[in-house]
Motif scaffolding. Sequence first.
Motif, PDB file in Angstrom:
ATOM      1  N   THR A  96       0.835  -1.194   0.000  1.00  0.00           N
ATOM      2  CA  THR A  96       0.000   0.000   0.000  1.00  0.00           C
ATOM      3  C   THR A  96       0.872   1.246   0.000  1.00  0.00           C
ATOM      4  O   THR A  96       1.969   1.238   0.548  1.00  0.00           O
ATOM      5  CB  THR A  96      -0.930  -0.018   1.239  1.00  0.00           C
ATOM      6  OG1 THR A  96      -1.821   1.065   1.164  1.00  0.00           O
ATOM      7  CG2 THR A  96      -0.171   0.013   2.540  1.00  0.00           C
ATOM      8  N   GLN A  97       0.378   2.279  -0.667  1.00  0.00           N
ATOM      9  CA  GLN A  97       1.131   3.537  -0.656  1.00  0.00           C
ATOM     10  C   GLN A  97       0.199   4.614  -0.100  1.00  0.00           C
ATOM     11  O   GLN A  97       0.149   4.830   1.089  1.00  0.00           O
ATOM     12  CB  GLN A  97       1.650   3.851  -2.051  1.00  0.00           C
ATOM     13  CG  GLN A  97       2.939   4.656  -1.993  1.00  0.00           C
ATOM     14  CD  GLN A  97       3.585   4.766  -3.355  1.00  0.00           C
ATOM     15  OE1 GLN A  97       3.373   5.736  -4.045  1.00  0.00           O
ATOM     16  NE2 GLN A  97       4.350   3.796  -3.756  1.00  0.00           N
ATOM     17  N   CYS A  98      -0.634   5.235  -0.950  1.00  0.00           N
ATOM     18  CA  CYS A  98      -1.576   6.213  -0.385  1.00  0.00           C
ATOM     19  C   CYS A  98      -2.711   5.495   0.340  1.00  0.00           C
ATOM     20  O   CYS A  98      -3.337   6.044   1.227  1.00  0.00           O
ATOM     21  CB  CYS A  98      -2.139   7.121  -1.468  1.00  0.00           C
ATOM     22  SG  CYS A  98      -3.448   6.370  -2.455  1.00  0.00           S
ATOM     23  N   GLY A  99      -2.973   4.235  -0.038  1.00  0.00           N
ATOM     24  CA  GLY A  99      -3.972   3.433   0.652  1.00  0.00           C
ATOM     25  C   GLY A  99      -5.394   3.606   0.147  1.00  0.00           C
ATOM     26  O   GLY A  99      -6.296   2.940   0.653  1.00  0.00           O
ATOM     27  N   PHE A 100      -5.597   4.465  -0.844  1.00  0.00           N
ATOM     28  CA  PHE A 100      -6.969   4.723  -1.278  1.00  0.00           C
ATOM     29  C   PHE A 100      -7.625   3.466  -1.858  1.00  0.00           C
ATOM     30  O   PHE A 100      -8.804   3.203  -1.631  1.00  0.00           O
ATOM     31  CB  PHE A 100      -7.014   5.861  -2.306  1.00  0.00           C
ATOM     32  CG  PHE A 100      -8.353   6.511  -2.364  1.00  0.00           C
ATOM     33  CD1 PHE A 100      -8.693   7.529  -1.480  1.00  0.00           C
ATOM     34  CD2 PHE A 100      -9.313   6.075  -3.266  1.00  0.00           C
ATOM     35  CE1 PHE A 100      -9.964   8.112  -1.506  1.00  0.00           C
ATOM     36  CE2 PHE A 100     -10.569   6.645  -3.295  1.00  0.00           C
ATOM     37  CZ  PHE A 100     -10.896   7.670  -2.424  1.00  0.00           C
ATOM     38  N   CYS A 101      -6.840   2.697  -2.600  1.00  0.00           N
ATOM     39  CA  CYS A 101      -7.399   1.491  -3.228  1.00  0.00           C
ATOM     40  C   CYS A 101      -7.382   0.289  -2.291  1.00  0.00           C
ATOM     41  O   CYS A 101      -7.935  -0.762  -2.611  1.00  0.00           O
ATOM     42  CB  CYS A 101      -6.591   1.135  -4.472  1.00  0.00           C
ATOM     43  SG  CYS A 101      -4.896   0.621  -4.052  1.00  0.00           S
ATOM     44  N   CYS A 133      -5.229   0.718  -8.985  1.00  0.00           N
ATOM     45  CA  CYS A 133      -4.325   1.420  -8.071  1.00  0.00           C
ATOM     46  C   CYS A 133      -3.598   2.486  -8.870  1.00  0.00           C
ATOM     47  O   CYS A 133      -3.037   2.192  -9.925  1.00  0.00           O
ATOM     48  CB  CYS A 133      -3.326   0.445  -7.457  1.00  0.00           C
ATOM     49  SG  CYS A 133      -2.154   1.280  -6.369  1.00  0.00           S
ATOM     50  N   ARG A 134      -3.622   3.704  -8.360  1.00  0.00           N
ATOM     51  CA  ARG A 134      -2.987   4.796  -9.106  1.00  0.00           C
ATOM     52  C   ARG A 134      -1.554   5.022  -8.663  1.00  0.00           C
ATOM     53  O   ARG A 134      -0.853   5.804  -9.270  1.00  0.00           O
ATOM     54  CB  ARG A 134      -3.758   6.106  -8.911  1.00  0.00           C
ATOM     55  CG  ARG A 134      -4.896   6.304  -9.870  1.00  0.00           C
ATOM     56  CD  ARG A 134      -6.177   5.731  -9.300  1.00  0.00           C
ATOM     57  NE  ARG A 134      -7.360   6.228 -10.001  1.00  0.00           N
ATOM     58  CZ  ARG A 134      -8.574   5.806  -9.767  1.00  0.00           C
ATOM     59  NH1 ARG A 134      -8.781   4.860  -8.877  1.00  0.00           N
ATOM     60  NH2 ARG A 134      -9.604   6.298 -10.438  1.00  0.00           N
ATOM     61  N   CYS A 135      -1.107   4.420  -7.563  1.00  0.00           N
ATOM     62  CA  CYS A 135       0.257   4.773  -7.145  1.00  0.00           C
ATOM     63  C   CYS A 135       1.171   3.602  -6.845  1.00  0.00           C
ATOM     64  O   CYS A 135       2.337   3.651  -7.194  1.00  0.00           O
ATOM     65  CB  CYS A 135       0.245   5.780  -6.001  1.00  0.00           C
ATOM     66  SG  CYS A 135      -0.689   5.359  -4.557  1.00  0.00           S
ATOM     67  N   THR A 136       0.732   2.548  -6.201  1.00  0.00           N
ATOM     68  CA  THR A 136       1.680   1.490  -5.821  1.00  0.00           C
ATOM     69  C   THR A 136       1.931   0.517  -6.968  1.00  0.00           C
ATOM     70  O   THR A 136       3.028   0.015  -7.127  1.00  0.00           O
ATOM     71  CB  THR A 136       1.151   0.707  -4.599  1.00  0.00           C
ATOM     72  OG1 THR A 136       1.056   1.605  -3.516  1.00  0.00           O
ATOM     73  CG2 THR A 136       2.076  -0.418  -4.231  1.00  0.00           C
TER      74      THR A 136
HETATM   75 FE1  FES Z   1      -2.601   4.673  -3.826  1.00  0.00          FE
HETATM   76 FE2  FES Z   1      -3.376   2.277  -4.642  1.00  0.00          FE
HETATM   77  S1  FES Z   1      -2.040   2.735  -2.990  1.00  0.00           S
HETATM   78  S2  FES Z   1      -4.157   4.169  -5.248  1.00  0.00           S
END
Ligand code: FES
Length: 271
Positions: A96-101, A133-136
Motif C-alpha cells: 500500500t502507498q496512499c492506501g486509497f485502493c 491502483c494509481r500509485c503502488t
Molecule cells: Fe494509492 Fe493504490 S495505494 S491508489
Amino acid sequence: MNITLTVNRKIHHLDVEPRVLLADVLRETLGLTGTKIGCDTGHCGSCVVMLNGRSLKSCTALAVQADGATIGTVEGLADNGKLNNLQEGFWERHGTQCGFCTSGMLMSLTDMLQRNPTPDEAEIRRWLEGNLCRCTGYQNVVSAAQYAIEKTQSPARMITDTPAKEIFQNRVRLLLSGDAERLVDEHYHDDAVLVGFDFTVRGKDALRKHFRNFFKWVKIEEVLSTDKFTETEDSYFYEATVRTNSGVSRVFDAYYMRDQKIVYHFTGMIK
Ligand code: FES
Ligand code: FES
C-alpha cells in the motif's frame, strides 16, 4: 424506507432514501469510511465490500437492495485489533502507498481466499482486475496475497524465511500428527535433555516414551498463531497459541541446538 443491515456483525435499523447508494450509507450514515469512493463509473473497485459472503462494488448497489443482508467492510477484517493474515501481508510486503485502493483490494482478495485458499499468481491477478491502483502498482499487492496464503497454509501459521523457522515448522507437523518416533529421531540429539515445570527427561529412549505418553493425553489439533519467534545461531524460542483436545492453550519452548538438532529443550504450556 426502513432497512436492516448487519455490518461487521452489528445489526443496524436504518431509514434511508430509496435512491441512496450502499457505499454512501456505509460511509456517511454508519461512518465506515474505510470503504472508499474513487470513481463514478463503477471501475475503480475502491468501494468493494462483502455482501452475503461475496464481494460487491458498493457504489453499484442501492442500500435498499441490501435490505436484510450481511455486509463486511474493511473495518471488520481485523480480529480484536489484530490484523488478519491478508492485512499483515499488505503491511509486510509494502502493498500500500496512499492506501486509497487498499480496502477495496483487501475485500476482493478476501472473497478470492474464501473461494480458493491457494490461488496461483495468475488467479490473484485476475481477482485484482476490478481494482485500480494509481500509485503502488500491483506487484507488491500480489506479494501481499502470497504472504497471506503462505502464512494461512503453514501449520505453524508463519512465514518460514529462516532455517530455524523451517525446523520449527517441521516439528509442528510432527506434533500435529502425534508421531513421537519421528519427532524424537529427527529433532533430538542422543543426549538431549527436555525440561518442563515438574519433570526432566534425558536421552532419546526416555524422550520417545515421554512423547508417546504425552500424545495419549494431549491431541494438538491446530496451531492458531505463532505469536513470538526469536532465534540466534544455535537457539530459538517461540510462543504460540494452540488448540488441543482440552481447549486453547499458550505454549512456549526454548531450544538449544547443535548441528540443527536439539540438545536442550525447555517447554511450558499454560491454559
Ligand atoms: Fe494509492 Fe493504490 S495505494 S491508489
Ligand atoms: Fe469506483 Fe465503486 S467507487 S467502482
